[in-house]
Design a protein around this motif. Sequence first.
Motif, mmCIF file in Angstrom:
data_model
loop_
_atom_site.group_PDB
_atom_site.id
_atom_site.type_symbol
_atom_site.label_atom_id
_atom_site.label_comp_id
_atom_site.label_asym_id
_atom_site.label_seq_id
_atom_site.Cartn_x
_atom_site.Cartn_y
_atom_site.Cartn_z
ATOM 1 N N LEU A 140 0.837 -1.201 0.000
ATOM 2 C CA LEU A 140 0.000 0.000 0.000
ATOM 3 C C LEU A 140 0.869 1.248 0.000
ATOM 4 O O LEU A 140 0.612 2.204 -0.748
ATOM 5 N N GLY A 141 1.894 1.238 0.839
ATOM 6 C CA GLY A 141 2.788 2.386 0.918
ATOM 7 C C GLY A 141 3.462 2.687 -0.397
ATOM 8 O O GLY A 141 3.578 3.855 -0.805
ATOM 9 N N MET A 142 3.908 1.646 -1.105
ATOM 10 C CA MET A 142 4.582 1.855 -2.384
ATOM 11 C C MET A 142 3.622 2.438 -3.420
ATOM 12 O O MET A 142 4.005 3.324 -4.205
ATOM 13 N N ILE A 143 2.391 1.974 -3.427
ATOM 14 C CA ILE A 143 1.395 2.524 -4.355
ATOM 15 C C ILE A 143 1.154 4.004 -4.060
ATOM 16 O O ILE A 143 1.135 4.843 -4.970
ATOM 17 N N LEU A 144 0.971 4.321 -2.794
ATOM 18 C CA LEU A 144 0.724 5.715 -2.424
ATOM 19 C C LEU A 144 1.925 6.595 -2.746
ATOM 20 O O LEU A 144 1.779 7.740 -3.196
ATOM 21 N N LEU A 145 3.115 6.051 -2.511
ATOM 22 C CA LEU A 145 4.339 6.819 -2.741
ATOM 23 C C LEU A 145 4.549 7.140 -4.214
ATOM 24 O O LEU A 145 4.999 8.238 -4.565
ATOM 25 N N THR A 146 4.198 6.196 -5.077
ATOM 26 C CA THR A 146 4.576 6.326 -6.489
ATOM 27 C C THR A 146 3.437 6.638 -7.453
ATOM 28 O O THR A 146 3.700 7.053 -8.585
ATOM 29 N N GLU A 147 2.181 6.466 -6.998
ATOM 30 C CA GLU A 147 1.103 6.520 -7.989
ATOM 31 C C GLU A 147 -0.035 7.494 -7.698
ATOM 32 O O GLU A 147 -0.979 7.564 -8.485
ATOM 33 N N ILE A 148 0.019 8.227 -6.612
ATOM 34 C CA ILE A 148 -1.036 9.216 -6.412
ATOM 35 C C ILE A 148 -0.423 10.613 -6.304
ATOM 36 O O ILE A 148 0.734 10.772 -5.916
ATOM 37 N N GLY A 149 -1.204 11.597 -6.665
ATOM 38 C CA GLY A 149 -0.703 12.952 -6.707
ATOM 39 C C GLY A 149 -0.709 13.634 -5.351
ATOM 40 O O GLY A 149 -1.168 13.095 -4.358
ATOM 41 N N GLY A 150 -0.196 14.845 -5.349
ATOM 42 C CA GLY A 150 -0.200 15.651 -4.139
ATOM 43 C C GLY A 150 0.900 15.257 -3.176
ATOM 44 O O GLY A 150 1.704 14.359 -3.427
ATOM 45 N N SER A 151 0.921 15.928 -2.044
ATOM 46 C CA SER A 151 1.959 15.673 -1.040
ATOM 47 C C SER A 151 1.650 14.471 -0.164
ATOM 48 O O SER A 151 2.558 13.882 0.434
ATOM 49 N N MET A 152 0.380 14.071 -0.093
ATOM 50 C CA MET A 152 0.003 13.036 0.863
ATOM 51 C C MET A 152 0.431 11.644 0.424
ATOM 52 O O MET A 152 0.588 10.760 1.269
ATOM 53 N N GLY A 153 0.641 11.423 -0.857
ATOM 54 C CA GLY A 153 1.108 10.122 -1.311
ATOM 55 C C GLY A 153 2.451 9.758 -0.694
ATOM 56 O O GLY A 153 2.587 8.712 -0.049
ATOM 57 N N PRO A 154 3.460 10.610 -0.872
ATOM 58 C CA PRO A 154 4.749 10.344 -0.244
ATOM 59 C C PRO A 154 4.680 10.286 1.282
ATOM 60 O O PRO A 154 5.386 9.496 1.908
ATOM 61 N N ILE A 155 3.819 11.100 1.865
ATOM 62 C CA ILE A 155 3.714 11.124 3.326
ATOM 63 C C ILE A 155 3.161 9.807 3.845
ATOM 64 O O ILE A 155 3.772 9.139 4.699
ATOM 65 N N TYR A 156 2.009 9.395 3.350
ATOM 66 C CA TYR A 156 1.434 8.137 3.818
ATOM 67 C C TYR A 156 2.251 6.936 3.330
ATOM 68 O O TYR A 156 2.360 5.928 4.035
ATOM 69 N N GLY A 157 2.806 7.044 2.136
ATOM 70 C CA GLY A 157 3.646 5.970 1.646
ATOM 71 C C GLY A 157 4.817 5.711 2.587
ATOM 72 O O GLY A 157 5.134 4.563 2.919
ATOM 73 N N THR A 158 5.443 6.783 3.021
ATOM 74 C CA THR A 158 6.570 6.665 3.954
ATOM 75 C C THR A 158 6.127 6.065 5.284
ATOM 76 O O THR A 158 6.780 5.161 5.822
ATOM 77 N N ILE A 159 5.021 6.548 5.823
ATOM 78 C CA ILE A 159 4.536 6.034 7.107
ATOM 79 C C ILE A 159 4.294 4.534 7.033
ATOM 80 O O ILE A 159 4.776 3.766 7.885
ATOM 81 N N PHE A 160 3.555 4.096 6.023
ATOM 82 C CA PHE A 160 3.197 2.674 5.936
ATOM 83 C C PHE A 160 4.407 1.796 5.649
ATOM 84 O O PHE A 160 4.528 0.699 6.200
ATOM 85 N N MET A 161 5.306 2.249 4.788
ATOM 86 C CA MET A 161 6.476 1.437 4.470
ATOM 87 C C MET A 161 7.426 1.324 5.658
ATOM 88 O O MET A 161 8.018 0.263 5.901
ATOM 89 N N GLU A 162 7.553 2.387 6.434
ATOM 90 C CA GLU A 162 8.388 2.324 7.635
ATOM 91 C C GLU A 162 7.743 1.449 8.705
ATOM 92 O O GLU A 162 8.432 0.729 9.434
ATOM 93 N N MET A 163 6.430 1.503 8.802
ATOM 94 C CA MET A 163 5.728 0.603 9.723
ATOM 95 C C MET A 163 5.992 -0.852 9.352
ATOM 96 O O MET A 163 6.284 -1.690 10.210
ATOM 97 N N ALA A 164 5.890 -1.147 8.067
ATOM 98 C CA ALA A 164 6.093 -2.513 7.605
ATOM 99 C C ALA A 164 7.519 -2.984 7.854
ATOM 100 O O ALA A 164 7.747 -4.114 8.306
ATOM 101 N N LYS A 165 8.474 -2.116 7.578
ATOM 102 C CA LYS A 165 9.880 -2.478 7.739
ATOM 103 C C LYS A 165 10.217 -2.800 9.194
ATOM 104 O O LYS A 165 11.044 -3.674 9.481
ATOM 105 N N ALA A 166 9.574 -2.099 10.110
ATOM 106 C CA ALA A 166 9.894 -2.267 11.527
ATOM 107 C C ALA A 166 9.613 -3.673 12.035
ATOM 108 O O ALA A 166 10.298 -4.170 12.938
#
Length: 216
Positions: free
Chosen positions: A68-94
């Motif tokens: 989900l994070g990768m999709i948000l980071l790379t495929e949706i517009g605006g600033s919130m894609g990278p923001i939520y993408g980062t949050i979810f991907m860091e959560m997953a990595k932990a």
Amino acid sequence: MEKFQNAAGKPVLQAMVKAIQDNKAFLSEVDGLAGDGDHGANMAKGFTLFEQRSCGEEISFTQGLDKLGMILLTEIGGSMGPIYGTIFMEMAKAEEDAEDIGLPCLAGMLRAGLEGLEHLVEARVGDKTLVDTLVPAVEVLECSAAGAEPFAAALEEMKRAAEAGRDSTRDMAAKFGRSSRLGERSRGVLDAGAASCCILLCAMADGILSLLEGAA
């Protein structure tokens, strides 16, 4: 039951998807009061893409967060894609290798997501952003974990903290994003990111609560 199986966590992600889809119009309406009004549409686009691409797929909670994070980071517009993408991907990595997810584990995941966000943006509590929702939610979970509180009770407390954090943005002046151009005129409306963050945290909590109840 004080934990759920990571491998069985897809319903939590599905609850988050549905919550964003159901609140698409609301989020765009809130965003339109001080921003460009596309937050709901962008978020719904990203979450729906995830839903479509994970349909029929066996996916764990952490695997799903990463996807989900990768999709948000790379495929949706605006600033919130990278923001939520980062949050979810860091959560997953932990906790990517976790078999079970209990309260301390979830608290650590959310803390990792917050720390990832803090490396990405300068916004802090009081700046009228999703940080105002996420920080109190994380802190409540961490306090509950430190006090060995029941997982279900901690999730309910997290929801209340997220809602209070969201509501606190109504009386703030925006310092970041498009709404910051309004300055003092941005007071009186919720921050759209804070609102979507609250929706997601509450949906995540409710999804986990359902798993805990089903396993009890």
